[in-house]
Design a protein around this motif. Structure first.
Motif, PDB file in Angstrom:
ATOM      1  N   ASP A   7       6.458   6.827   5.188  1.00  0.00           N
ATOM      2  CA  ASP A   7       5.601   6.680   6.130  1.00  0.00           C
ATOM      3  C   ASP A   7       7.784   6.375   6.985  1.00  0.00           C
ATOM      4  O   ASP A   7       8.043   5.742   7.009  1.00  0.00           O
ATOM      5  CB  ASP A   7       4.472   6.199   7.192  1.00  0.00           C
ATOM      6  CG  ASP A   7       5.042   6.670   8.609  1.00  0.00           C
ATOM      7  OD1 ASP A   7       4.383   8.013   8.910  1.00  0.00           O
ATOM      8  OD2 ASP A   7       5.140   6.144   9.117  1.00  0.00           O
ATOM      9  N   GLY A  40       8.486   5.825  10.569  1.00  0.00           N
ATOM     10  CA  GLY A  40       8.139   5.084  11.567  1.00  0.00           C
ATOM     11  C   GLY A  40       7.985   4.007  10.676  1.00  0.00           C
ATOM     12  O   GLY A  40       8.691   3.300  11.115  1.00  0.00           O
ATOM     13  N   GLU A  41       7.120   3.780   9.369  1.00  0.00           N
ATOM     14  CA  GLU A  41       6.617   2.568   8.979  1.00  0.00           C
ATOM     15  C   GLU A  41       8.458   1.852   7.981  1.00  0.00           C
ATOM     16  O   GLU A  41       8.313   1.036   7.705  1.00  0.00           O
ATOM     17  CB  GLU A  41       5.993   2.764   7.759  1.00  0.00           C
ATOM     18  CG  GLU A  41       4.624   2.589   8.490  1.00  0.00           C
ATOM     19  CD  GLU A  41       4.184   1.510   9.070  1.00  0.00           C
ATOM     20  OE1 GLU A  41       4.744   0.596   8.472  1.00  0.00           O
ATOM     21  OE2 GLU A  41       3.296   1.621  10.314  1.00  0.00           O
ATOM     22  N   PHE A  42       9.014   2.801   7.969  1.00  0.00           N
ATOM     23  CA  PHE A  42      10.896   2.175   6.708  1.00  0.00           C
ATOM     24  C   PHE A  42      11.603   2.080   8.325  1.00  0.00           C
ATOM     25  O   PHE A  42      12.448   1.571   7.970  1.00  0.00           O
ATOM     26  CB  PHE A  42      10.797   3.876   6.230  1.00  0.00           C
ATOM     27  CG  PHE A  42      10.499   3.975   5.044  1.00  0.00           C
ATOM     28  CD1 PHE A  42       8.950   3.313   4.632  1.00  0.00           C
ATOM     29  CD2 PHE A  42      11.453   4.170   3.853  1.00  0.00           C
ATOM     30  CE1 PHE A  42       8.452   4.089   3.379  1.00  0.00           C
ATOM     31  CE2 PHE A  42      11.094   3.790   2.394  1.00  0.00           C
ATOM     32  CZ  PHE A  42       9.725   3.733   2.294  1.00  0.00           C
ATOM     33  N   GLY A  43      10.966   1.872   9.558  1.00  0.00           N
ATOM     34  CA  GLY A  43      11.992   1.890  10.670  1.00  0.00           C
ATOM     35  C   GLY A  43      12.817   3.207  11.422  1.00  0.00           C
ATOM     36  O   GLY A  43      13.555   3.520  11.657  1.00  0.00           O
ATOM     37  N   PHE A  44      12.192   4.510  10.210  1.00  0.00           N
ATOM     38  CA  PHE A  44      13.417   5.687  11.069  1.00  0.00           C
ATOM     39  C   PHE A  44      12.797   5.671  12.037  1.00  0.00           C
ATOM     40  O   PHE A  44      13.741   7.142  13.060  1.00  0.00           O
ATOM     41  CB  PHE A  44      13.073   6.684   9.915  1.00  0.00           C
ATOM     42  CG  PHE A  44      13.728   6.882   8.532  1.00  0.00           C
ATOM     43  CD1 PHE A  44      14.543   5.223   8.256  1.00  0.00           C
ATOM     44  CD2 PHE A  44      13.449   7.837   7.280  1.00  0.00           C
ATOM     45  CE1 PHE A  44      15.012   4.685   6.617  1.00  0.00           C
ATOM     46  CE2 PHE A  44      13.854   7.321   5.990  1.00  0.00           C
ATOM     47  CZ  PHE A  44      14.507   5.852   5.713  1.00  0.00           C
ATOM     48  N   PRO A  57      11.278  10.224   3.499  1.00  0.00           N
ATOM     49  CA  PRO A  57      10.799  10.083   4.243  1.00  0.00           C
ATOM     50  C   PRO A  57      12.474  10.807   5.551  1.00  0.00           C
ATOM     51  O   PRO A  57      13.139  10.587   5.176  1.00  0.00           O
ATOM     52  CB  PRO A  57      10.304   9.074   5.372  1.00  0.00           C
ATOM     53  CG  PRO A  57      10.342   7.811   4.204  1.00  0.00           C
ATOM     54  CD  PRO A  57      10.633   8.638   3.028  1.00  0.00           C
ATOM     55  N   PHE A  90       2.429   3.048   3.154  1.00  0.00           N
ATOM     56  CA  PHE A  90       3.905   2.862   3.545  1.00  0.00           C
ATOM     57  C   PHE A  90       4.406   4.269   3.163  1.00  0.00           C
ATOM     58  O   PHE A  90       5.258   3.794   4.564  1.00  0.00           O
ATOM     59  CB  PHE A  90       4.207   1.820   3.314  1.00  0.00           C
ATOM     60  CG  PHE A  90       3.509   0.445   4.174  1.00  0.00           C
ATOM     61  CD1 PHE A  90       3.558  -0.025   5.829  1.00  0.00           C
ATOM     62  CD2 PHE A  90       2.413  -0.376   3.056  1.00  0.00           C
ATOM     63  CE1 PHE A  90       3.085  -1.078   5.816  1.00  0.00           C
ATOM     64  CE2 PHE A  90       2.076  -1.852   3.494  1.00  0.00           C
ATOM     65  CZ  PHE A  90       2.238  -2.083   4.944  1.00  0.00           C
ATOM     66  N   SER A 129       0.792  -0.961  -0.164  1.00  0.00           N
ATOM     67  CA  SER A 129      -0.170  -0.031  -0.421  1.00  0.00           C
ATOM     68  C   SER A 129       0.582   1.273   0.263  1.00  0.00           C
ATOM     69  O   SER A 129       1.856   1.564   1.203  1.00  0.00           O
ATOM     70  CB  SER A 129      -1.271  -0.014   0.890  1.00  0.00           C
ATOM     71  OG  SER A 129      -1.398   1.163   1.620  1.00  0.00           O
TER      72      SER A 129
END
Lengths: 403, 403
Positions: free
Chosen positions: A360, A362-366, A382, A358, A355
């Protein structure tokens, strides 16, 4: 405003030479003071709301929202400190040992609209990355932002850092933005505008300092002929409807002509969403016809444009023409087509079978983000603490001279 | 000028979607055409020289120099192609596979002064990194640059790429620079000024597009009390005198008061160099007294300023005040002091026990450079093909939607 810049430069220097643990402690203290002064912040917010002319929901704070803001600040205190981290290191044949090491950028100007939470988020991310920040909130949330800023400044001082690390422009006067964009006499290194198109465009047109632009997201999801229909329906539904107000939400569905028989299944998953399509889409599922303007619009609402294409190349052409370089997805079971699309489409984020929401940090792990950059210079996608750093080369020798 | 921008955008698109081997073949063909048309280039250069008012040495081409330019282009054809290279890749707990992949920036505007070799270097580095380029040479070398450009364009076409990948501004009119700085209606992504301070400052003040600035190098070498005297003399000599005309040459020697007894040894190594020092230095070795203006001057000549300091902190303060954030070195046998200096000094390149003249993309192993960036955004220090790329995130999933 010039005094603000000088104070920020001094704050940046103190922050740069502080230790990672001092920066963490300062951010934790900022979160603590936010919690301790929740009453003042909520009272200021109530006054903002009473005089607000628009956007009351984004603007509104209550105890749970303020607690969430403090928690987000606390989370940033726990993120790894990027300053001084070696990104790369190599040795030259002459024995020189070269390291590329992250450094703060310096002083960042943050210009944003009526979201009081940005005040705390931006401040915490800047401190985490070793940068001083000058905040310029929208006039609608100025009272809330000042109250939040006062708490943050107390936290900094309690942790032994100068309050000038995080400053807020003292006036709602638009001339203050002009002063920021002029660079404060060399004491501003980067401006980050976060808000509507007109704000970002004004900043990009007028700034005399580098800009990390965050343009609107006209994001696309492309359903290829070889898509799994159930997956396509689930992804399109999530990409459009999970939250329609975020920049990563899909505005246009591109669908292969050969995939049109899936459209009724997809449409069924989009309950409550207005569809605007071309003639071929409307022949499969009754819907209003899309206009040229629809393809260019970031609806930020439960409205989805639908366009029929011949193949992935036509989808990529549509994206190149109407997209904003933010985020695009392809849904297909064919790896080769997916890789061709991922390679060809030049957006900050391209996804295969996932989707667009994603998009974002946060969603990338940053851990946190200050925005999603749509330009190609310095940072793209991001922007978290790492993206708010520069680097320097540290070269260690044993007497080498250049031949 | 607007047509130039549109053509460049189309060229950039062709270059971005070409293969690495096509880009290499194009650069090799550019080198071949340069060699094949050496006669025209030298004739054009002779006409430039005849009408030149200044800088004849930088401007002058002869057969060996032109052969060296073609060889440099050939070398760039052999460098690794950065486009599409994965810089990082990680998996998220939800199974999303995220890769950060290098992409070209797009269209680059190169504004430079009377160095005809920059025409070929910049074109080759841009093609290597997948970027179209619009060249704006100084009027003194316009004829030479046009002749070089004509050869490069033939090479591109022979390799099957559009000549619009490398264009040259057709007029010496200063208004052309203004058009470039305005961004050519969205068809220019980055401007790189390379030349004197007034050029770079004009570009930074007027540009409506991002600038990769290359300011003057006021570089410092700091000799600490615990320096090895012979190493200090050899490094200072090389840092100042190897070539005095490059931006990485040292302009100011900072010397610990406790190291002043080494000064005669150092001065002996600086035969042919004018020394301008403070009172303490002049008391050790007879020399003219330095003025405030000397500390601020990029001499680019065999002139060395000498200032006595109490310790590394005072050296770092002098650098923060007078330096341009380019390159600084410390000479000492004390690791702890060296690391403190390397950590504190915020310049693009900081060296320990090595000459500041190593400030060079080739010496760093980048293969080639288009300049040395003194800003902190996007790239810092030597700018080679990798530094002329952006990146995008490629995300591969198997149907993930965001909760």
């Amino acid at each position: 405003m010039m005094a603000l810049g000088q104070a920020a430069r001094a704050g940046a220097e103190a922050l740069r030479t502080a230790t990672a643990e001092q920066r963490s402690a300062a951010i934790r203290a900022m979160a603590g003071e936010l919690r301790a002064h929740a009453g003042e912040v909520l009272a200021a917010n109530a006054r903002d709301l009473a005089s607000a002319t628009r956007l009351p929901d984004r603007l509104m704070l209550d105890e749970p929202r303020l607690a969430a803001i403090a928690d987000a600040v606390e989370t940033i205190a726990g993120l790894p400190d990027p300053v001084g981290v070696e990104i790369a290191r190599w040795e030259r044949p002459n024995g020189l040992d070269i390291a590329r090491v992250r450094t703060p950028i310096g002083v960042i100007g943050m210009i944003y609209e009526a979201r009081p939470n940005v005040t705390a988020d931006a401040a915490a991310i800047c401190v985490r990355s070793g940068n001083a920040v000058i905040l310029r909130p929208g006039s609608d949330c100025l009272g809330s932002a000042r109250a939040i800023h006062a708490a943050l400044a107390r936290g900094l001082e309690r942790a032994g850092l100068p309050a000038s690390v995080v400053q807020i422009v003292p006036t709602a006067d638009r001339a203050a933005v002009g002063a920021l964009l002029s660079g404060l006499g060399g004491n501003l290194d980067l401006v980050i505008p976060r808000g509507g198109r007109s704000l970002v465009e004004r900043v990009q047109a007028e700034a005399r300092v580098p800009v990390l632009g965050h343009l609107e997201g006209i994001c696309h999801t492309y359903v290829h002929a070889a898509a799994d229909p159930a997956m396509a329906a689930a992804i399109v539904r999530n990409a459009k409807l999970r939250r329609t107000s975020i920049c990563g939400s899909t505005e246009t569905l591109l669908i292969d002509r050969a995939a049109l028989p899936m459209l009724p299944v997809i449409a069924e998953a989009l309950v409550g969403c207005e569809l605007r399509g071309d003639g071929e889409a409307a022949a499969m599922v009754p819907m209003r016809l899309a206009t040229e303007q629809d393809w260019r619009t970031e609806h930020l609402a439960p409205i989805l444009n639908i366009r029929t294409v011949s193949d992935w190349r036509e989808a990529a052409s549509h994206i190149a023409r109407y997209g904003t370089g933010h985020t695009e997805a392809i849904v297909t079971e064919e790896r080769e087509t997916a890789e061709a699309f991922l390679g060809q489409v030049d957006s900050a984020i391209v996804l295969w079978n996932a989707s667009t929401q994603f998009a974002d940090g946060g969603e990338f792990g940053f851990g946190a983000e200050i925005g999603i950059a749509t330009g190609k210079l310095h940072a793209r996608g991001p922007v978290g603490p790492e993206q708010l750093t520069s680097f320097k080369y540290v070269v260690r020798g044993d007497g080498q001279v250049r031949p």
